[in-house]
Design a protein around this motif. Structure first.
Motif, PDB file in Angstrom:
ATOM      1  N   ALA A  97       0.779  -1.173  -0.141  1.00  0.00           N
ATOM      2  CA  ALA A  97      -0.103  -0.047   0.065  1.00  0.00           C
ATOM      3  C   ALA A  97       1.074   1.128   0.012  1.00  0.00           C
ATOM      4  N   ILE A  98       2.071   1.147   0.960  1.00  0.00           N
ATOM      5  CA  ILE A  98       2.746   2.584   0.792  1.00  0.00           C
ATOM      6  C   ILE A  98       3.549   2.488  -0.506  1.00  0.00           C
ATOM      7  N   LEU A  99       3.958   1.516  -1.177  1.00  0.00           N
ATOM      8  CA  LEU A  99       4.616   1.595  -2.599  1.00  0.00           C
ATOM      9  C   LEU A  99       3.559   1.945  -3.440  1.00  0.00           C
ATOM     10  N   ALA A 100       2.262   1.532  -3.420  1.00  0.00           N
ATOM     11  CA  ALA A 100       1.267   1.903  -4.354  1.00  0.00           C
ATOM     12  C   ALA A 100       1.151   3.519  -4.391  1.00  0.00           C
ATOM     13  N   LEU A 101       0.968   3.817  -3.208  1.00  0.00           N
ATOM     14  CA  LEU A 101       0.703   5.294  -2.904  1.00  0.00           C
ATOM     15  C   LEU A 101       1.634   6.124  -3.244  1.00  0.00           C
ATOM     16  N   ALA A 102       3.025   5.729  -2.991  1.00  0.00           N
ATOM     17  CA  ALA A 102       4.183   6.658  -3.603  1.00  0.00           C
ATOM     18  C   ALA A 102       4.215   6.633  -5.162  1.00  0.00           C
ATOM     19  N   LEU A 103       4.040   5.506  -5.716  1.00  0.00           N
ATOM     20  CA  LEU A 103       3.953   5.495  -7.323  1.00  0.00           C
ATOM     21  C   LEU A 103       2.812   6.218  -7.795  1.00  0.00           C
ATOM     22  N   THR A 104       1.750   6.197  -7.377  1.00  0.00           N
ATOM     23  CA  THR A 104       0.379   6.976  -7.704  1.00  0.00           C
ATOM     24  C   THR A 104       0.706   8.391  -7.481  1.00  0.00           C
ATOM     25  N   ALA A 105       1.230   8.782  -6.285  1.00  0.00           N
ATOM     26  CA  ALA A 105       1.688  10.220  -6.247  1.00  0.00           C
ATOM     27  C   ALA A 105       2.602  10.701  -7.299  1.00  0.00           C
ATOM     28  N   VAL A 106       3.586   9.804  -7.736  1.00  0.00           N
ATOM     29  CA  VAL A 106       4.300  10.387  -8.846  1.00  0.00           C
ATOM     30  C   VAL A 106       3.679  10.179 -10.433  1.00  0.00           C
ATOM     31  N   LEU A 107       3.122   8.870 -10.608  1.00  0.00           N
ATOM     32  CA  LEU A 107       2.750   8.689 -11.939  1.00  0.00           C
ATOM     33  C   LEU A 107       1.615   9.579 -12.390  1.00  0.00           C
ATOM     34  N   THR A 108       0.558   9.531 -11.529  1.00  0.00           N
ATOM     35  CA  THR A 108      -0.634  10.205 -12.089  1.00  0.00           C
ATOM     36  C   THR A 108      -0.347  11.714 -12.484  1.00  0.00           C
ATOM     37  N   PRO A 109       0.424  12.700 -11.790  1.00  0.00           N
ATOM     38  CA  PRO A 109       0.352  13.894 -12.329  1.00  0.00           C
ATOM     39  C   PRO A 109       1.700  13.855 -13.564  1.00  0.00           C
ATOM     40  N   ALA A 110       2.475  12.824 -13.459  1.00  0.00           N
ATOM     41  CA  ALA A 110       3.295  12.772 -14.570  1.00  0.00           C
ATOM     42  C   ALA A 110       2.486  12.387 -15.948  1.00  0.00           C
ATOM     43  N   ILE A 111       1.780  11.376 -15.898  1.00  0.00           N
ATOM     44  CA  ILE A 111       0.844  11.242 -16.895  1.00  0.00           C
ATOM     45  C   ILE A 111       0.050  12.535 -17.499  1.00  0.00           C
ATOM     46  N   SER A 112      -0.467  13.207 -16.487  1.00  0.00           N
ATOM     47  CA  SER A 112      -1.216  14.596 -16.800  1.00  0.00           C
ATOM     48  C   SER A 112      -0.169  15.503 -17.430  1.00  0.00           C
ATOM     49  N   LEU A 113       1.168  15.593 -17.210  1.00  0.00           N
ATOM     50  CA  LEU A 113       2.003  16.493 -17.774  1.00  0.00           C
ATOM     51  C   LEU A 113       2.631  16.004 -19.190  1.00  0.00           C
ATOM     52  N   TYR A 114       2.175  14.678 -19.701  1.00  0.00           N
ATOM     53  CA  TYR A 114       2.854  14.282 -20.577  1.00  0.00           C
ATOM     54  C   TYR A 114       2.526  14.973 -21.713  1.00  0.00           C
ATOM     55  N   ASP A 115       1.351  15.473 -22.014  1.00  0.00           N
ATOM     56  CA  ASP A 115       0.934  16.288 -23.278  1.00  0.00           C
ATOM     57  C   ASP A 115       1.755  17.403 -23.364  1.00  0.00           C
ATOM     58  N   ALA A 247       5.736  26.803  -3.990  1.00  0.00           N
ATOM     59  CA  ALA A 247       6.113  28.165  -3.922  1.00  0.00           C
ATOM     60  C   ALA A 247       6.779  28.673  -5.322  1.00  0.00           C
ATOM     61  N   LEU A 248       7.425  28.071  -5.963  1.00  0.00           N
ATOM     62  CA  LEU A 248       7.880  28.234  -7.043  1.00  0.00           C
ATOM     63  C   LEU A 248       6.977  28.370  -8.229  1.00  0.00           C
ATOM     64  N   GLY A 249       5.882  27.927  -8.120  1.00  0.00           N
ATOM     65  CA  GLY A 249       4.853  27.862  -9.005  1.00  0.00           C
ATOM     66  C   GLY A 249       5.025  26.685 -10.304  1.00  0.00           C
ATOM     67  N   MET A 250       5.746  25.591  -9.863  1.00  0.00           N
ATOM     68  CA  MET A 250       5.837  24.625 -10.748  1.00  0.00           C
ATOM     69  C   MET A 250       4.527  23.701 -10.569  1.00  0.00           C
ATOM     70  N   ASP A 251       4.193  23.165 -11.786  1.00  0.00           N
ATOM     71  CA  ASP A 251       3.151  22.202 -12.043  1.00  0.00           C
ATOM     72  C   ASP A 251       3.575  20.880 -11.357  1.00  0.00           C
ATOM     73  N   ALA A 252       2.349  20.322 -10.730  1.00  0.00           N
ATOM     74  CA  ALA A 252       2.453  18.875 -10.033  1.00  0.00           C
ATOM     75  C   ALA A 252       3.425  18.828  -8.828  1.00  0.00           C
ATOM     76  N   PRO A 253       3.479  19.776  -8.162  1.00  0.00           N
ATOM     77  CA  PRO A 253       4.285  19.721  -7.004  1.00  0.00           C
ATOM     78  C   PRO A 253       4.446  18.461  -6.033  1.00  0.00           C
ATOM     79  N   ILE A 254       2.999  17.647  -6.163  1.00  0.00           N
ATOM     80  CA  ILE A 254       3.250  16.405  -5.250  1.00  0.00           C
ATOM     81  C   ILE A 254       3.993  15.485  -5.999  1.00  0.00           C
ATOM     82  N   MET A 255       3.977  15.481  -7.549  1.00  0.00           N
ATOM     83  CA  MET A 255       5.032  14.613  -8.085  1.00  0.00           C
ATOM     84  C   MET A 255       6.250  14.859  -7.867  1.00  0.00           C
TER      85      MET A 255
END
Length: 385
Positions: A97-115, A247-255
Protein backbone atom coordinates in the motif's frame (compact mmCIF):
# COMPACT_ATOMS: atom_id res chain seq x y z
CA UNK A 1 71.51 -39.93 29.41
CA UNK A 2 72.94 -36.53 28.48
CA UNK A 3 71.33 -33.24 29.32
CA UNK A 4 70.74 -32.49 25.62
CA UNK A 5 68.59 -35.64 25.27
CA UNK A 6 66.39 -34.75 28.23
CA UNK A 7 62.81 -34.37 26.91
CA UNK A 8 61.96 -32.11 29.85
CA UNK A 9 64.62 -29.58 28.94
CA UNK A 10 62.92 -26.13 28.96
CA UNK A 11 64.91 -24.93 25.95
CA UNK A 12 63.99 -28.01 23.92
CA UNK A 13 60.33 -27.67 24.88
CA UNK A 14 60.32 -23.98 23.97
CA UNK A 15 62.01 -24.64 20.63
CA UNK A 16 59.51 -27.39 19.80
CA UNK A 17 56.59 -25.20 20.74
CA UNK A 18 57.96 -22.32 18.67
CA UNK A 19 58.41 -24.62 15.67
CA UNK A 20 54.84 -25.92 16.05
CA UNK A 21 53.45 -22.39 16.24
CA UNK A 22 55.45 -21.35 13.15
CA UNK A 23 54.15 -24.32 11.20
CA UNK A 24 50.57 -23.61 12.36
CA UNK A 25 50.92 -19.95 11.36
CA UNK A 26 52.22 -20.92 7.90
CA UNK A 27 49.41 -23.41 7.44
CA UNK A 28 46.84 -20.83 8.55
CA UNK A 29 48.26 -18.25 6.14
CA UNK A 30 48.13 -20.75 3.26
CA UNK A 31 44.49 -21.54 4.01
CA UNK A 32 43.72 -17.82 4.32
CA UNK A 33 45.37 -17.16 0.95
CA UNK A 34 43.21 -19.84 -0.64
CA UNK A 35 40.11 -18.29 0.96
CA UNK A 36 41.03 -14.85 -0.39
CA UNK A 37 41.60 -16.22 -3.89
CA UNK A 38 38.27 -18.07 -3.81
CA UNK A 39 36.52 -14.92 -2.58
CA UNK A 40 38.06 -12.84 -5.39
CA UNK A 41 37.05 -15.46 -7.96
CA UNK A 42 33.51 -15.56 -6.57
CA UNK A 43 33.33 -11.74 -6.60
CA UNK A 44 34.36 -11.65 -10.28
CA UNK A 45 32.20 -14.56 -11.44
CA UNK A 46 29.07 -13.74 -9.43
CA UNK A 47 27.87 -10.83 -11.64
CA UNK A 48 27.68 -13.04 -14.72
CA UNK A 49 25.77 -15.79 -12.87
CA UNK A 50 23.37 -13.32 -11.24
CA UNK A 51 22.88 -11.40 -14.48
CA UNK A 52 22.11 -14.50 -16.56
CA UNK A 53 19.77 -15.85 -13.89
CA UNK A 54 18.22 -12.48 -13.03
CA UNK A 55 14.69 -13.84 -13.47
CA UNK A 56 15.35 -16.21 -10.55
CA UNK A 57 17.96 -14.46 -8.41
CA UNK A 58 16.56 -10.91 -8.46
CA UNK A 59 13.13 -11.85 -7.02
CA UNK A 60 14.83 -14.11 -4.45
CA UNK A 61 17.20 -11.39 -3.21
CA UNK A 62 14.42 -8.79 -3.21
CA UNK A 63 12.18 -11.20 -1.26
CA UNK A 64 14.94 -11.80 1.32
CA UNK A 65 15.40 -8.04 1.80
CA UNK A 66 11.62 -7.58 2.14
CA UNK A 67 11.55 -10.40 4.69
CA UNK A 68 14.26 -8.71 6.75
CA UNK A 69 12.44 -5.37 6.59
CA UNK A 70 8.90 -6.62 7.27
CA UNK A 71 9.65 -9.36 9.84
CA UNK A 72 9.60 -6.89 12.80
CA UNK A 73 6.17 -5.66 11.70
CA UNK A 74 4.89 -9.22 11.35
CA UNK A 75 6.30 -10.07 14.79
CA UNK A 76 4.51 -7.04 16.26
CA UNK A 77 1.21 -8.09 14.68
CA UNK A 78 1.67 -11.65 15.91
CA UNK A 79 2.31 -10.33 19.44
CA UNK A 80 -1.15 -8.70 19.29
CA UNK A 81 -2.73 -12.13 18.85
CA UNK A 82 -3.08 -12.12 15.05
CA UNK A 83 -2.35 -15.54 13.45
CA UNK A 84 1.07 -15.87 11.85
CA UNK A 85 -0.23 -16.31 8.29
CA UNK A 86 -2.53 -13.30 8.55
CA UNK A 87 0.14 -11.12 10.18
CA UNK A 88 2.58 -12.00 7.40
CA UNK A 89 0.00 -11.10 4.76
CA UNK A 90 -0.89 -7.83 6.53
CA UNK A 91 2.78 -6.80 6.77
CA UNK A 92 3.20 -7.39 3.04
CA UNK A 93 -0.02 -5.52 2.25
CA UNK A 94 1.11 -2.53 4.31
CA UNK A 95 4.34 -2.35 2.31
CA UNK A 96 2.45 -2.78 -0.97
CA UNK A 97 0.00 0.00 0.00
CA UNK A 98 2.83 2.42 0.83
CA UNK A 99 4.60 1.61 -2.43
CA UNK A 100 1.41 1.95 -4.48
CA UNK A 101 0.60 5.29 -2.80
CA UNK A 102 4.10 6.63 -3.54
CA UNK A 103 3.98 5.51 -7.18
CA UNK A 104 0.49 6.93 -7.63
CA UNK A 105 1.61 10.29 -6.24
CA UNK A 106 4.38 10.36 -8.85
CA UNK A 107 2.85 8.70 -11.91
CA UNK A 108 -0.62 10.29 -11.91
CA UNK A 109 0.63 13.91 -12.28
CA UNK A 110 3.37 12.72 -14.66
CA UNK A 111 0.76 11.25 -17.01
CA UNK A 112 -1.21 14.50 -16.93
CA UNK A 113 1.96 16.44 -17.82
CA UNK A 114 2.81 14.12 -20.70
CA UNK A 115 1.00 16.32 -23.23
CA UNK A 116 3.20 19.28 -22.27
CA UNK A 117 6.47 17.42 -22.92
CA UNK A 118 6.81 18.41 -26.65
CA UNK A 119 6.44 22.10 -25.79
CA UNK A 120 9.03 21.74 -23.01
CA UNK A 121 11.42 20.00 -25.39
CA UNK A 122 11.08 22.83 -27.89
CA UNK A 123 11.75 25.37 -25.13
CA UNK A 124 14.86 23.47 -24.00
CA UNK A 125 16.08 23.30 -27.60
CA UNK A 126 15.66 27.06 -27.94
CA UNK A 127 17.67 27.63 -24.77
CA UNK A 128 20.42 25.33 -26.03
CA UNK A 129 20.34 27.09 -29.41
CA UNK A 130 20.90 30.42 -27.65
CA UNK A 131 23.78 28.87 -25.71
CA UNK A 132 25.25 27.51 -28.95
CA UNK A 133 25.18 30.99 -30.43
CA UNK A 134 26.88 32.36 -27.33
CA UNK A 135 29.56 29.66 -27.45
CA UNK A 136 29.79 29.39 -31.23
CA UNK A 137 33.57 29.53 -31.06
CA UNK A 138 33.59 26.15 -29.27
CA UNK A 139 31.64 24.53 -32.13
CA UNK A 140 33.96 26.08 -34.69
CA UNK A 141 36.96 24.73 -32.79
CA UNK A 142 35.41 21.25 -32.75
CA UNK A 143 34.78 21.37 -36.50
CA UNK A 144 38.36 22.38 -37.18
CA UNK A 145 39.65 19.57 -34.97
CA UNK A 146 37.35 17.07 -36.72
CA UNK A 147 38.62 18.25 -40.10
CA UNK A 148 42.23 17.83 -39.02
CA UNK A 149 41.62 14.35 -37.61
CA UNK A 150 39.55 13.20 -40.62
CA UNK A 151 36.43 12.30 -38.68
CA UNK A 152 34.07 13.75 -41.27
CA UNK A 153 33.21 10.38 -42.82
CA UNK A 154 29.67 9.13 -43.05
CA UNK A 155 28.42 6.77 -40.39
CA UNK A 156 25.68 4.17 -40.58
CA UNK A 157 23.14 4.59 -37.79
CA UNK A 158 21.01 1.56 -36.85
CA UNK A 159 17.55 2.45 -35.61
CA UNK A 160 16.88 1.17 -32.10
CA UNK A 161 13.46 0.45 -30.57
CA UNK A 162 11.79 3.46 -29.01
CA UNK A 163 11.43 3.82 -25.25
CA UNK A 164 7.71 2.94 -25.44
CA UNK A 165 8.46 -0.21 -27.44
CA UNK A 166 11.13 -1.28 -24.93
CA UNK A 167 8.73 -0.64 -22.03
CA UNK A 168 5.98 -2.67 -23.74
CA UNK A 169 8.35 -5.59 -24.27
CA UNK A 170 9.69 -5.47 -20.70
CA UNK A 171 6.31 -5.12 -18.93
CA UNK A 172 5.35 -8.85 -18.84
CA UNK A 173 8.75 -9.83 -17.43
CA UNK A 174 8.63 -7.06 -14.83
CA UNK A 175 5.12 -8.07 -13.74
CA UNK A 176 6.21 -11.70 -13.46
CA UNK A 177 9.25 -10.77 -11.35
CA UNK A 178 7.16 -8.50 -9.08
CA UNK A 179 4.55 -11.24 -8.56
CA UNK A 180 7.27 -13.81 -7.85
CA UNK A 181 8.98 -11.43 -5.42
CA UNK A 182 5.83 -10.85 -3.37
CA UNK A 183 4.97 -14.56 -3.32
CA UNK A 184 8.47 -15.47 -2.14
CA UNK A 185 8.41 -12.67 0.43
CA UNK A 186 5.07 -13.88 1.82
CA UNK A 187 6.23 -17.47 2.22
CA UNK A 188 9.55 -16.37 3.76
CA UNK A 189 7.85 -14.02 6.22
CA UNK A 190 5.29 -16.69 7.11
CA UNK A 191 8.08 -19.24 7.70
CA UNK A 192 10.34 -16.86 9.65
CA UNK A 193 9.58 -18.44 13.07
CA UNK A 194 10.34 -21.96 11.84
CA UNK A 195 13.51 -20.76 10.09
CA UNK A 196 14.76 -19.06 13.26
CA UNK A 197 13.99 -22.09 15.40
CA UNK A 198 15.74 -24.44 13.00
CA UNK A 199 18.75 -22.17 12.67
CA UNK A 200 19.11 -21.87 16.45
CA UNK A 201 18.28 -25.41 17.56
CA UNK A 202 20.30 -27.23 14.89
CA UNK A 203 23.55 -25.84 16.28
CA UNK A 204 25.62 -28.41 18.22
CA UNK A 205 27.12 -25.83 20.57
CA UNK A 206 25.41 -23.24 22.72
CA UNK A 207 27.93 -20.60 21.63
CA UNK A 208 27.05 -21.19 17.98
CA UNK A 209 23.33 -20.81 18.72
CA UNK A 210 23.90 -17.56 20.60
CA UNK A 211 26.09 -16.22 17.81
CA UNK A 212 23.47 -17.15 15.19
CA UNK A 213 20.73 -15.52 17.28
CA UNK A 214 22.75 -12.32 17.63
CA UNK A 215 23.55 -12.28 13.91
CA UNK A 216 19.87 -12.70 12.95
CA UNK A 217 18.77 -10.01 15.37
CA UNK A 218 21.51 -7.60 14.30
CA UNK A 219 20.79 -8.01 10.58
CA UNK A 220 17.05 -7.63 11.09
CA UNK A 221 17.32 -4.63 13.42
CA UNK A 222 19.96 -2.83 11.41
CA UNK A 223 18.33 -3.16 8.00
CA UNK A 224 14.77 -2.55 9.22
CA UNK A 225 15.77 0.44 11.36
CA UNK A 226 17.84 1.92 8.52
CA UNK A 227 15.00 1.60 5.98
CA UNK A 228 12.46 3.04 8.43
CA UNK A 229 14.69 5.97 9.44
CA UNK A 230 15.74 6.78 5.88
CA UNK A 231 12.12 6.46 4.78
CA UNK A 232 11.05 9.07 7.34
CA UNK A 233 13.91 11.39 6.32
CA UNK A 234 13.06 10.99 2.64
CA UNK A 235 9.38 11.65 3.36
CA UNK A 236 10.32 14.88 5.10
CA UNK A 237 12.55 15.80 2.16
CA UNK A 238 9.69 15.07 -0.24
CA UNK A 239 7.34 17.32 1.73
CA UNK A 240 9.85 20.19 1.67
CA UNK A 241 10.45 19.71 -2.07
CA UNK A 242 6.69 19.67 -2.73
CA UNK A 243 6.24 22.89 -0.76
CA UNK A 244 9.17 24.46 -2.58
CA UNK A 245 7.80 23.43 -5.97
CA UNK A 246 4.42 24.90 -5.02
CA UNK A 247 6.07 28.15 -3.88
CA UNK A 248 7.99 28.40 -7.18
CA UNK A 249 4.79 27.89 -9.16
CA UNK A 250 5.81 24.57 -10.69
CA UNK A 251 3.20 22.16 -12.04
CA UNK A 252 2.41 19.01 -10.02
CA UNK A 253 4.35 19.82 -6.81
CA UNK A 254 3.22 16.52 -5.23
CA UNK A 255 4.86 14.65 -8.10
CA UNK A 256 8.18 16.42 -7.51
CA UNK A 257 7.99 15.75 -3.79
CA UNK A 258 7.27 12.04 -4.31
CA UNK A 259 9.97 11.75 -6.94
CA UNK A 260 12.51 13.40 -4.63
CA UNK A 261 11.57 11.02 -1.80
CA UNK A 262 11.84 7.90 -3.99
CA UNK A 263 15.08 8.87 -5.73
CA UNK A 264 16.73 9.73 -2.42
CA UNK A 265 16.70 6.01 -1.53
CA UNK A 266 19.52 5.62 -4.08
CA UNK A 267 22.51 7.49 -2.59
CA UNK A 268 24.41 9.93 -4.80
CA UNK A 269 22.85 8.72 -8.08
CA UNK A 270 19.23 9.46 -7.12
CA UNK A 271 19.81 13.11 -6.14
CA UNK A 272 21.91 13.60 -9.28
CA UNK A 273 19.02 12.33 -11.43
CA UNK A 274 16.65 14.63 -9.54
CA UNK A 275 18.87 17.66 -10.24
CA UNK A 276 18.94 16.78 -13.95
CA UNK A 277 15.16 16.35 -14.11
CA UNK A 278 14.53 19.64 -12.30
CA UNK A 279 17.03 21.39 -14.56
CA UNK A 280 15.40 20.10 -17.74
CA UNK A 281 11.89 20.87 -16.48
CA UNK A 282 12.96 24.34 -15.38
CA UNK A 283 14.58 25.08 -18.73
CA UNK A 284 11.49 23.77 -20.51
CA UNK A 285 9.08 25.99 -18.60
CA UNK A 286 11.08 29.20 -18.01
CA UNK A 287 11.86 32.07 -20.35
CA UNK A 288 15.53 32.32 -19.38
CA UNK A 289 18.28 29.90 -18.42
CA UNK A 290 18.94 31.52 -15.05
CA UNK A 291 15.28 31.35 -13.99
CA UNK A 292 15.01 27.79 -15.28
CA UNK A 293 17.94 26.61 -13.14
CA UNK A 294 16.46 27.94 -9.87
CA UNK A 295 14.54 24.70 -9.00
CA UNK A 296 17.62 22.53 -9.60
CA UNK A 297 19.85 24.86 -7.60
CA UNK A 298 17.35 25.02 -4.72
CA UNK A 299 17.06 21.22 -4.59
CA UNK A 300 20.84 20.83 -4.74
CA UNK A 301 21.23 23.14 -1.73
CA UNK A 302 18.47 21.30 0.16
CA UNK A 303 19.94 17.87 -0.60
CA UNK A 304 23.39 19.04 0.48
CA UNK A 305 22.04 20.02 3.88
CA UNK A 306 20.05 16.78 4.18
CA UNK A 307 22.90 14.49 3.15
CA UNK A 308 25.64 16.17 5.20
CA UNK A 309 23.79 17.43 8.29
CA UNK A 310 20.36 15.88 8.82
CA UNK A 311 20.92 12.25 7.81
CA UNK A 312 24.28 11.74 9.61
CA UNK A 313 22.95 13.31 12.82
CA UNK A 314 19.78 11.17 12.77
CA UNK A 315 21.33 7.87 11.75
CA UNK A 316 24.40 8.21 13.95
CA UNK A 317 27.59 6.16 13.85
CA UNK A 318 25.78 2.81 13.89
CA UNK A 319 24.48 3.19 10.33
CA UNK A 320 27.37 5.21 8.94
CA UNK A 321 28.83 3.47 5.89
CA UNK A 322 31.91 4.17 3.84
CA UNK A 323 30.95 6.24 0.75
CA UNK A 324 33.39 4.18 -1.33
CA UNK A 325 31.59 0.98 -0.24
CA UNK A 326 28.22 2.53 -1.13
CA UNK A 327 29.40 3.59 -4.59
CA UNK A 328 30.97 0.16 -5.20
CA UNK A 329 27.72 -1.55 -4.15
CA UNK A 330 25.70 0.78 -6.41
CA UNK A 331 28.01 0.10 -9.34
CA UNK A 332 28.21 -3.64 -8.69
CA UNK A 333 24.52 -4.40 -8.25
CA UNK A 334 23.42 -1.70 -10.70
CA UNK A 335 25.61 -3.35 -13.34
CA UNK A 336 24.02 -6.73 -12.58
CA UNK A 337 20.32 -5.82 -12.20
CA UNK A 338 19.99 -2.21 -13.36
CA UNK A 339 17.63 0.08 -11.44
CA UNK A 340 16.39 -2.74 -9.19
CA UNK A 341 19.98 -3.59 -8.24
CA UNK A 342 20.71 0.04 -7.42
CA UNK A 343 17.66 0.16 -5.11
CA UNK A 344 18.68 -3.08 -3.39
CA UNK A 345 22.38 -2.22 -3.13
CA UNK A 346 22.27 -0.37 0.21
CA UNK A 347 20.09 -2.98 2.02
CA UNK A 348 22.34 -5.75 0.67
CA UNK A 349 25.42 -3.82 1.83
CA UNK A 350 23.88 -3.36 5.29
CA UNK A 351 23.06 -7.07 5.53
CA UNK A 352 26.56 -8.14 4.49
CA UNK A 353 28.13 -5.60 6.87
CA UNK A 354 26.10 -6.90 9.82
CA UNK A 355 27.02 -10.50 8.99
CA UNK A 356 30.70 -9.64 8.60
CA UNK A 357 30.69 -7.87 11.98
CA UNK A 358 29.58 -11.12 13.62
CA UNK A 359 31.58 -13.59 11.53
CA UNK A 360 34.76 -11.51 11.66
CA UNK A 361 35.95 -8.65 9.49
CA UNK A 362 38.87 -9.74 7.26
CA UNK A 363 42.11 -7.79 7.59
CA UNK A 364 42.80 -7.65 3.85
CA UNK A 365 45.29 -4.77 3.90
CA UNK A 366 47.26 -6.27 6.78
CA UNK A 367 47.18 -9.71 5.15
CA UNK A 368 49.09 -8.30 2.18
CA UNK A 369 51.91 -7.35 4.60
CA UNK A 370 52.09 -10.67 6.42
CA UNK A 371 49.46 -10.23 9.14
CA UNK A 372 46.72 -12.81 9.84
CA UNK A 373 43.56 -12.52 7.75
CA UNK A 374 41.31 -12.20 10.82
CA UNK A 375 42.24 -10.20 13.88
CA UNK A 376 40.86 -12.96 16.10
CA UNK A 377 43.80 -15.05 14.96
CA UNK A 378 46.15 -12.43 16.42
CA UNK A 379 44.38 -12.54 19.78
CA UNK A 380 44.42 -16.35 19.82
CA UNK A 381 48.15 -16.49 19.08
CA UNK A 382 48.87 -13.91 21.78
CA UNK A 383 46.77 -15.93 24.24
CA UNK A 384 48.72 -19.07 23.40
CA UNK A 385 51.97 -17.22 24.12
Amino acid sequence: MSEADNPNDPEEVGFSRQRTMTFAAQELRLISALVVLLAIGLFLALPFVLSIGAVVFLPLVAAIILTIILSPLADKLSAWGIPNTLSSLLALLVFFAILALALTAVLTPAISLYDEVPAMVDQVERHFADLQVTFAWVGELNRQLAALSGDGERQVVIANPTMLEQAALATPIVLLEVLLTFLLAFFLIEARVRLRRRLLLDRQQVGGSLKAARAIREVQDRVAAYILTVGLINTGLGVVVALGAWALGMDAPIMWGGLAALLNFVPYVGPLVMVILLGLFGLGSADSVLVGMIPAAAYLALNTVEANVVTPSVLGARFTMNPVAILMALTYFGWIWGVAGALLSVPILLTLTALVDHLGRPNLIGFMFGEPLFRTNILEMQTED
